[in-house]
Design an enzyme around this catalytic site. Sequence first.
Site, PDB file in Angstrom:
ATOM      1  N   ASP A 148     -13.262  -6.963   8.696  1.00  0.00           N
ATOM      2  CA  ASP A 148     -13.308  -8.327   9.234  1.00  0.00           C
ATOM      3  C   ASP A 148     -13.806  -9.317   8.191  1.00  0.00           C
ATOM      4  OD1 ASP A 148     -15.816  -7.074   9.311  1.00  0.00           O
ATOM      5  OD2 ASP A 148     -16.477  -8.186  11.082  1.00  0.00           O
ATOM      6  N   ARG A 149     -14.815  -8.910   7.417  1.00  0.00           N
ATOM      7  CA  ARG A 149     -15.329  -9.794   6.367  1.00  0.00           C
ATOM      8  C   ARG A 149     -14.287  -9.995   5.269  1.00  0.00           C
ATOM      9  NH1 ARG A 149     -20.754  -7.630   4.134  1.00  0.00           N
ATOM     10  NH2 ARG A 149     -20.824  -9.729   3.211  1.00  0.00           N
TER      11      ARG A 149
END
Length: 236
Positions: free
Chosen positions: A92-93
């Site tokens: 996600d990052r």
Amino acid sequence: MRAIVWGRAMWLAVDIGNTRQHWGWFERGELILAADYSPDYWDPSVFERASQITVASVVPARLERWQFYPKVRVLTLADVTLRGSYETLGIDRALNILGAGYRYGLPVLVVDFGTCITVTVAGTKGQLVGGCILPGFMMQFRALHQQTALLPEVTLPTTLPVPLASDTASAIQSGVVKVTLAGLEQYLTAWRQAESRGKVVATGGDSALVCRWLPQLFDYQDAQLCLWGMYAAAHH
């Protein structure tokens, strides 16, 4: 976003997080619809409308039923072109950074106000510089309630808490929100001084509220950043 004409073939991105699924429908490089669902939502009849489905998740167990479904591509960290990334970096990052660079340019700092609050930075050449992770607002509220005998569980207020509260629930909201944001403000101020051309982008479920509280901290608020990262990873 314009109205969907369901008869056309469209590309679907599904970002599965800890507390929700975030879906985005793309057509010819344009995000035309985004929607949130529970983490366990599953409706194969909807999938037939997509020409292809790309899925990413920070929860590996939630990818299992997608892996053998026709038209589905499961993104991994290896699919995200991000120099300097490391094995345990959350996808996600990585996708947030990819989406931010694609949409707003580099260098960029992304603050994701989700289940956790994450700060992730990419340099002028798209390389991962680093970042930090801390508990999200609701995680902090729940921890105070669950790890003590008498503290109540509270919710995120709609207005910025006062510094000196006069009741317990408000004191919890003030402590969590004000101290967390004060630390972030210090972090972002230091980065802006080092990267005068850099942009700061807020994303995640609580980002719209935080940007209303402290609009001066952020250049952009984009709840669809991870979806744009998925689009960039799949098409570029």
